[in-house]
Motif scaffolding. Structure first.
Motif: not given
Ligand SMILES: Cc1cc2nc3c(=O)[nH]c(=O)nc-3n(C[C@H](O)[C@H](O)[C@H](O)COP(=O)(O)OP(=O)(O)OC[C@H]3O[C@@H](n4cnc5c(N)ncnc54)[C@H](O)[C@@H]3O)c2cc1C
Length: 419
Positions: A86-98
């Motif tokens: 799958n391809f998502v055109q966008g930018s990672a804005a936040h990560i929740d590692t938990a």
């Protein structure tokens, strides 16, 4: 039936390579678990892959390198993996590692939360000059190049800040564009149309290469009508009311330039990550042998220039991607089967004198594996077309990753030290 996601952030050399490797070698080797399938999701701000290597020439002339040679659509290159990619055109804005989720701002401005079984961070670096970084789509870069080329056509003095390979290559391309190719034995252009000045902070250019090679680079630049100023830095570059740029140097001099190109280094794309995951240069801190991002919890890896483990460069990906992806496979197999993990695959940095830099369309300098490379060989390997013919398609369509690559397990697992 449930789907587990191998999530890859960044769709350039590292992220695209990791995605092909996962589809070709990782997913097919995972133990079958009733009702669970694994897929790859790639997130990138643009639909196109940018052959950044050609930036110095593509920025200067669309006749020499048109957009079709430096931009390649990403999604069609994964047609072989329909249903698994799958391809998502966008930018990672936040990560929740938990919570094992990444929030993505899509191209249409929506927030999408993606849950991952495994995460690969490959968000790379941004250059200070817009000439060498693609942002949201390829057409923006095309218009940046159009504007630059228009301004270049009347420029009398161009200043480039930075004596690394990008600065040197850009100075060569601009000087040849303005002044033409010199005669076979001439030491400079006959009727120079413009002046090109390269500002180098050090006493030599091309930090990875020996001084004698830097001297040859200077000779080739001079032949094209470019001069090099050593031991001074660009302190600031400000636009004037007349549409020029005032370039202020650390030694007190100022230059009024028609155009200024900032090639003074790169900044890692890590602003969406928590500080705990970064080193003191804002790169993603990882175990330098396994490329696991240990502070992010299990099943998180980094590849490419954004990682703390590397001095950067495309050639390094051939060593790093198989390591990160093999360790990901080992960790996923253990996770699925509940059995202890197998041995780690280790990354070793290649710190040999290795870099090639074209200077105009006919000359170049460099070294490979510690051996100096003659100008004709630099032209053959890179100067002809910035490696587009040899490498661009295999990079984007995954042919470079047909083989998994052999490796020998070392005894024990790597320690927890972060590099
Ligand atoms: C002009 C120039 C010439 C070069 N020439 C050479 C060369 O000849 N040989 C060589 O070995 N190296 C060369 N390099 C270095 C080479 O380009 C880098 O090593 C390479 O681009 C690094 O690839 P990467 O995938 O790690 O990161 P990048 O190429 O920087 O790509 C990162 C990707 O992640 C995306 N991204 C950023 N933020 C996010 C986010 N929040 N979410 C999702 N995606 C995101 C970006 O849009 C981009 O598509 C050159 C670099 C430049 C600037």
């Amino acid at each position: 039936m449930s789907t587990e996601t191998i999530l890859i952030l960044g769709g350039s050399f590292a992220g695209i390579g990791a995605a092909h490797y996962a589809l070709r070698h990782t997913i097919p080797q995972l133990p079958k678990k009733q009702g669970v399938t694994y897929t790859v999701t790639l997130v990138n701000p643009s639909k196109d892959f940018y052959w950044r290597i050609a930036g110095p020439r593509a920025a200067v002339s669309k006749q020499l390198i048109p957009p079709s040679k430096y931009l390649y659509p990403i999604e069609p290159a994964f047609a072989y993996a329909k249903g698994t990619f799958n391809f998502v055109q966008g930018s990672a804005a936040h990560i929740d590692t938990a919570g094992h989720t990444v929030s993505v701002t899509t191209a249409s401005g929506q927030q999408q939360s993606i849950h991952y079984a495994a995460l690969i961070i490959a968000t790379g670096v941004t250059t200070p000059s817009p000439l060498f970084t693609q942002t949201n789509n390829g057409s923006d870069l095309e218009s940046t190049y159009n504007d630059f080329q228009k301004a270049l056509s009347t420029a009398k003095h161009v200043v480039i800040g930075g004596g690394g390979p990008v600065g040197v290559e850009t100075a060569g391309e601009i000087a040849e564009f303005l002044n033409g190719k010199p005669g076979f034995l001439s030491s400079g252009p006959k009727n120079p149309r413009g002046k090109v000045t390269l500002i180098c902070a050090d006493k030599k250019m091309l930090p990875i290469l020996r001084e004698a090679i830097s001297k040859t680079a200077e000779k080739y630049l001079n032949r094209l009508g470019a001069e090099v100023l050593y031991n001074t830095k660009v302190v600031s570059a400000t636009s004037t009311e007349e549409g020029k740029t005032l370039v202020q140097l650390a030694d007190g001099k100022t230059i009024q330039a028609d155009l200024y190109v900032d090639a003074t280094g790169v900044r890692p794309n890590t602003s969406f990550l928590p500080k705990e995951l970064l080193d003191n240069r804002n790169r993603v801190s990882c175990n330098p042998r396994t490329l696991r991002v240990e502070a992010a919890g299990p099943l998180v890896y980094v590849v490419g220039d954004v990682g703390s483990y590397t001095r950067g460069g495309v050639m390094d990906m051939a060593d790093a991607i198989p390591v990160a992806m093999t360790n990901l496979k080992t960790d996923l197999v253990a996770h699925i089967s509940g059995k202890p993990p197998g041995p780690d695959r280790y990354y070793t940095a290649n710190l040999k004198e290795q870099q090639i830099a074209p200077i105009g369309t006919a000359k170049g300098v460099g070294a490979f594996g510690g051996w100096r490379v003659p100008s004709i060989m630099v032209w053959f390997l890179k100067g002809r077309d910035y490696m587009i013919g040899m490498m661009a398609l295999p990079t984007v369509n995954g042919d470079s990753w047909k083989k998994e690559g052999k490796w020998k397990p070392e005894v024990g697992r790597a320690g927890l030290s972060s590099g």
